[in-house]
Design a protein around this motif. Structure first.
Motif, PDB file in Angstrom:
ATOM      1  N   ALA A 153     -10.287   6.260  -8.979  1.00 44.38           N
ATOM      2  CA  ALA A 153      -9.261   7.304  -9.102  1.00 44.38           C
ATOM      3  C   ALA A 153      -8.505   7.259 -10.425  1.00 44.38           C
ATOM      4  O   ALA A 153      -7.987   8.282 -10.877  1.00 44.38           O
ATOM      5  CB  ALA A 153      -8.279   7.206  -7.936  1.00 44.38           C
ATOM      6  N   ALA A 154      -8.430   6.097 -11.036  1.00 44.48           N
ATOM      7  CA  ALA A 154      -7.725   5.999 -12.313  1.00 44.48           C
ATOM      8  C   ALA A 154      -8.678   6.089 -13.493  1.00 44.48           C
ATOM      9  O   ALA A 154      -8.271   5.995 -14.649  1.00 44.48           O
ATOM     10  CB  ALA A 154      -6.932   4.686 -12.383  1.00 44.48           C
ATOM     11  N   GLY A 155      -9.952   6.309 -13.191  1.00 41.30           N
ATOM     12  CA  GLY A 155     -10.923   6.489 -14.264  1.00 41.30           C
ATOM     13  C   GLY A 155     -10.836   7.895 -14.830  1.00 41.30           C
ATOM     14  O   GLY A 155     -10.050   8.729 -14.352  1.00 41.30           O
ATOM     15  N   ILE A 175      -8.531   5.811  -4.591  1.00 43.28           N
ATOM     16  CA  ILE A 175      -8.897   4.399  -4.409  1.00 43.28           C
ATOM     17  C   ILE A 175      -9.069   3.809  -5.796  1.00 43.28           C
ATOM     18  O   ILE A 175      -9.780   4.363  -6.639  1.00 43.28           O
ATOM     19  CB  ILE A 175     -10.204   4.258  -3.589  1.00 43.28           C
ATOM     20  CG1 ILE A 175     -10.047   4.951  -2.236  1.00 43.28           C
ATOM     21  CG2 ILE A 175     -10.559   2.788  -3.407  1.00 43.28           C
ATOM     22  CD1 ILE A 175     -11.318   4.960  -1.394  1.00 43.28           C
ATOM     23  N   THR A 176      -8.387   2.697  -6.046  1.00 41.75           N
ATOM     24  CA  THR A 176      -8.427   2.097  -7.378  1.00 41.75           C
ATOM     25  C   THR A 176      -8.331   0.577  -7.246  1.00 41.75           C
ATOM     26  O   THR A 176      -8.289   0.057  -6.130  1.00 41.75           O
ATOM     27  CB  THR A 176      -7.305   2.700  -8.257  1.00 41.75           C
ATOM     28  OG1 THR A 176      -7.494   2.273  -9.612  1.00 41.75           O
ATOM     29  CG2 THR A 176      -5.914   2.274  -7.782  1.00 41.75           C
ATOM     30  N   GLY A 177      -8.303  -0.129  -8.391  1.00 40.43           N
ATOM     31  CA  GLY A 177      -8.468  -1.578  -8.343  1.00 40.43           C
ATOM     32  C   GLY A 177      -7.306  -2.423  -8.852  1.00 40.43           C
ATOM     33  O   GLY A 177      -7.491  -3.620  -9.070  1.00 40.43           O
ATOM     34  N   LYS A 181      -2.290   0.470 -11.405  1.00 37.95           N
ATOM     35  CA  LYS A 181      -2.908   1.800 -11.326  1.00 37.95           C
ATOM     36  C   LYS A 181      -2.414   2.551 -10.083  1.00 37.95           C
ATOM     37  O   LYS A 181      -2.238   3.773 -10.124  1.00 37.95           O
ATOM     38  CB  LYS A 181      -4.439   1.682 -11.318  1.00 37.95           C
ATOM     39  CG  LYS A 181      -5.018   1.279 -12.676  1.00 37.95           C
ATOM     40  CD  LYS A 181      -6.535   1.106 -12.602  1.00 37.95           C
ATOM     41  CE  LYS A 181      -7.116   0.708 -13.951  1.00 37.95           C
ATOM     42  NZ  LYS A 181      -8.554   0.369 -13.865  1.00 37.95           N
ATOM     43  N   VAL A 182      -2.213   1.831  -9.002  1.00 38.27           N
ATOM     44  CA  VAL A 182      -1.669   2.471  -7.787  1.00 38.27           C
ATOM     45  C   VAL A 182      -0.347   3.148  -8.125  1.00 38.27           C
ATOM     46  O   VAL A 182      -0.118   4.320  -7.800  1.00 38.27           O
ATOM     47  CB  VAL A 182      -1.450   1.434  -6.655  1.00 38.27           C
ATOM     48  CG1 VAL A 182      -0.662   2.047  -5.496  1.00 38.27           C
ATOM     49  CG2 VAL A 182      -2.792   0.884  -6.157  1.00 38.27           C
ATOM     50  N   LYS A 183       0.519   2.391  -8.814  1.00 35.34           N
ATOM     51  CA  LYS A 183       1.858   2.887  -9.169  1.00 35.34           C
ATOM     52  C   LYS A 183       1.741   4.123 -10.073  1.00 35.34           C
ATOM     53  O   LYS A 183       2.387   5.146  -9.839  1.00 35.34           O
ATOM     54  CB  LYS A 183       2.584   1.750  -9.907  1.00 35.34           C
ATOM     55  CG  LYS A 183       4.058   1.922 -10.129  1.00 35.34           C
ATOM     56  CD  LYS A 183       4.657   0.556 -10.549  1.00 35.34           C
ATOM     57  CE  LYS A 183       6.160   0.619 -10.730  1.00 35.34           C
ATOM     58  NZ  LYS A 183       6.642   1.408 -11.836  1.00 35.34           N
ATOM     59  N   LEU A 184       0.895   4.003 -11.082  1.00 36.18           N
ATOM     60  CA  LEU A 184       0.713   5.111 -12.020  1.00 36.18           C
ATOM     61  C   LEU A 184       0.222   6.384 -11.317  1.00 36.18           C
ATOM     62  O   LEU A 184       0.744   7.484 -11.537  1.00 36.18           O
ATOM     63  CB  LEU A 184      -0.319   4.703 -13.080  1.00 36.18           C
ATOM     64  CG  LEU A 184      -0.627   5.753 -14.140  1.00 36.18           C
ATOM     65  CD1 LEU A 184       0.378   5.643 -15.284  1.00 36.18           C
ATOM     66  CD2 LEU A 184      -2.050   5.602 -14.672  1.00 36.18           C
ATOM     67  N   LEU A 185      -0.771   6.221 -10.462  1.00 35.86           N
ATOM     68  CA  LEU A 185      -1.360   7.390  -9.786  1.00 35.86           C
ATOM     69  C   LEU A 185      -0.343   8.064  -8.870  1.00 35.86           C
ATOM     70  O   LEU A 185      -0.283   9.285  -8.784  1.00 35.86           O
ATOM     71  CB  LEU A 185      -2.595   6.974  -8.981  1.00 35.86           C
ATOM     72  CG  LEU A 185      -3.800   6.529  -9.819  1.00 35.86           C
ATOM     73  CD1 LEU A 185      -4.902   5.967  -8.926  1.00 35.86           C
ATOM     74  CD2 LEU A 185      -4.355   7.676 -10.645  1.00 35.86           C
ATOM     75  N   LYS A 186       0.467   7.231  -8.219  1.00 37.49           N
ATOM     76  CA  LYS A 186       1.467   7.818  -7.321  1.00 37.49           C
ATOM     77  C   LYS A 186       2.599   8.461  -8.107  1.00 37.49           C
ATOM     78  O   LYS A 186       3.013   9.575  -7.826  1.00 37.49           O
ATOM     79  CB  LYS A 186       2.053   6.735  -6.404  1.00 37.49           C
ATOM     80  CG  LYS A 186       1.178   6.389  -5.223  1.00 37.49           C
ATOM     81  CD  LYS A 186       1.989   5.544  -4.248  1.00 37.49           C
ATOM     82  CE  LYS A 186       1.159   5.100  -3.074  1.00 37.49           C
ATOM     83  NZ  LYS A 186       1.863   4.074  -2.284  1.00 37.49           N
ATOM     84  N   GLU A 193      -1.449   9.274  -1.592  1.00 38.95           N
ATOM     85  CA  GLU A 193      -1.618   7.878  -1.201  1.00 38.95           C
ATOM     86  C   GLU A 193      -2.616   7.260  -2.158  1.00 38.95           C
ATOM     87  O   GLU A 193      -3.550   7.937  -2.607  1.00 38.95           O
ATOM     88  CB  GLU A 193      -2.204   7.757   0.216  1.00 38.95           C
ATOM     89  CG  GLU A 193      -1.356   8.310   1.322  1.00 38.95           C
ATOM     90  CD  GLU A 193      -0.433   7.261   1.922  1.00 38.95           C
ATOM     91  OE1 GLU A 193      -0.488   6.082   1.473  1.00 38.95           O
ATOM     92  OE2 GLU A 193       0.343   7.623   2.816  1.00 38.95           O
ATOM     93  N   VAL A 194      -2.424   5.980  -2.458  1.00 42.05           N
ATOM     94  CA  VAL A 194      -3.411   5.281  -3.290  1.00 42.05           C
ATOM     95  C   VAL A 194      -3.667   3.910  -2.667  1.00 42.05           C
ATOM     96  O   VAL A 194      -2.729   3.213  -2.274  1.00 42.05           O
ATOM     97  CB  VAL A 194      -2.941   5.131  -4.753  1.00 42.05           C
ATOM     98  CG1 VAL A 194      -4.064   4.532  -5.600  1.00 42.05           C
ATOM     99  CG2 VAL A 194      -2.521   6.480  -5.334  1.00 42.05           C
TER     100      VAL A 194
END
Lengths: 332, 332
Positions: A153-155, A175-177, A181-186, A193-194
């Motif tokens: 998802a962050a790619g 979905i990320t690793g 990246k979770v924080k950034l995407l949200k 949701e991430v």
């Protein structure tokens, strides 16, 4: 004129290493009619290039050993024997990993520098943007209120898919690793949701919790066990644009996994592999839509720019360790 | 009125056996308004029914333990409290495994006996025919000159797919499990090539030899290792209507196999699970086309008719051993 290039020194077995690349000095050939001389400014590194390092039939022919790697790039015209281009023009096209190059003018497209920064043409307004657009819109066919799950998802592609799905009114689960990246995407990209697949206890259940109405569209960039977990949550009449399988690209043996066809069958699921050339006749409309969204600030570009020609192999290898957020680009 | 029925005695684990079925005497309820009383003449046994024996979510709800098995059937109206049907009419619909039954008239469709023999409505002019038709035509979208591979080729759906593909001008390659079926498919049904998967040394190479131009459409009735071998031969822009996975239905553990998504991805392949209800709005045109082909003798019916109500469980179990050629039907 002398320049430097990077060739494929040997075909990697499993995960590529720096030894698979070799730097070489070369002398550029003279320009012929309808050719242009270019100074390369940006080169794109993309996961699909791993496939071209194998000697295997695919939609693009394999790279040849001892020949330069090639990929998408942006360059400035430094000399021209073509009526199409003037010195000083910026162009987009397929370029060898070489600082200067000479190529046929018909292989390049002129860039309008007033629209967006040059590197955007390798990402949000380039192959990445078109891949996300066609995969989601033409295969996924999102409807407002549906749930879209995107892996990687962050790619480069994942970030675009998530943003376009939000524009379409969907609930978006990434979905990320990494937690960063979770924080950034949200926070920056407004994903609903991430999930960090590396830290979740049970990915299938995490997806189930994050998708209380099931998964209508699964945009698959990664394959493998992550995809297994998403597909077990797919809804009746779900759609799976099959865009990448990065988790499998470095397998030195044939990867095995659960047979998921019974799920796809009993839930009338569509799974469609694709490359953007399948949609070539629709490029102009898609580009126009992407440009509009960029201008409206509904699509935000995200790129990881690595400096220096000699960092190209390192940047490429970094893709497989998730070192990029958004599009990974090397600035020469 | 007393009659006899067959109930699901227990859910099978792995391959079903006769002990999973139980014969019972029952008393039919009185007819209510808009109901009809039926004498069942033919019952269909189909591989998908194995899925309904599990307690698992699917497109049809699971059979309940101690309740009658049900499936497609043809019956004669023996009493009627419905304006829609008269005594003596023949009807098609979903019927319990019961010699006599009472049901709501709206659940049944009247059969025109002048068109074709009654059993055809369980095969060539029933769910089987529609499944083959929509899977091949709407998902596979065959073009003249393309190569169509069909697995379970001598089964009910497979035989129809092969014939329709020939009508469409395709090269048709069948995969089946006995030399007798190979002969039948080649000689009576004009398949271009037929492979006996049980005796071939290397299935993938056999398919490659039989399909010198690759596989454009793979109509998948069986799944598992047979499908692996076909999919390795699939062409760029290939289509895979996912109709059945009979080789996996009796697995008591989750089946594993090679991950084939990288092939589907790099060759831009479409894989689509489906059930005929996905195409419900197009049933009338499809039926009309099938009837026309039957009348023109371009579609030949093939059925294995087993005699006797008490043979229903045996006929059903026979499906998983390839005992049928064409549609397996039980005549009461």
């Amino acid at each position: 004129m002398k320049t430097q290039q990077i060739v494929l020194a040997s075909r990697p077995i499993g995960t590529p290493t720096l030894t698979n690349f070799r730097f070489e000095d070369v002398v550029l050939p003279e320009m012929n009619d309808d050719e242009i001389q270019l100074n390369t400014l940006y080169l794109s590194v993309d996961p699909y290039m791993r496939g071209r390092m194998n000697d295997a039939k695919s939609y693009t022919p394999p790279f040849e050993v001892d020949k330069p790697i090639e990929g998408a790039g942006v360059a400035k015209v430094t000399a021209s024997k073509s009526e199409k281009f003037n010195v000083g023009d910026y162009v987009y096209g397929r370029l060898p990993w070489r600082i200067h190059t000479v190529g046929a003018s018909k292989e390049f497209i002129k860039i309008d520098v007033s629209v967006a920064p040059l590197s955007y043409y390798l990402g949000i307004l380039g192959m990445t943007g078109l891949t996300a657009y066609f995969g989601l819109m033409d295969i996924g066919k999102p409807k407002a209120g549906e749930t879209v799950v995107v892996s990687g998802a962050a790619g480069a592609v994942g970030l675009m898919v998530g943003q376009i799905a939000k524009i379409m009114g969907c609930r978006v689960v990434g979905i990320t690793g990494s937690d960063q990246k979770v924080k950034l995407l949200k926070e920056e990209f407004k994903f609903d949701e991430v999930i960090n697949y590396k830290t979740t206890q049970h990915l299938e259940k995490s997806i189930e919790r994050s998708c209380p109405d099931g998964v209508d569209i699964y945009f698959d960039n990664v394959g493998g066990v992550i995809s297994d977990a998403v597909i077990r949550n797919i809804n009746f009449h779900g759609r799976i644009p099959l865009c990448g399988q990065i988790s499998l690209y470095n397998s030195s043996t044939e990867p095995y996994g659960p047979r998921l066809q019974p799920i796809l069958l009993t839930r009338s699921v569509l799974l469609q592999g694709f490359i953007i050339n399948d949609f070539q006749s629709h490029f102009p409309e898609a580009m126009q839509q992407l440009i509009t969204w960029v201008k409206e600030k509904r699509l935000i570009n995200s790129e990881t720019i690595i400096q220096g020609f000699n960092q190209l192999p390192v940047a490429f290898l970094g893709l497989f360790e998730g070192q990029n957020t958004g599009k990974m680009v090397v600035e020469l």
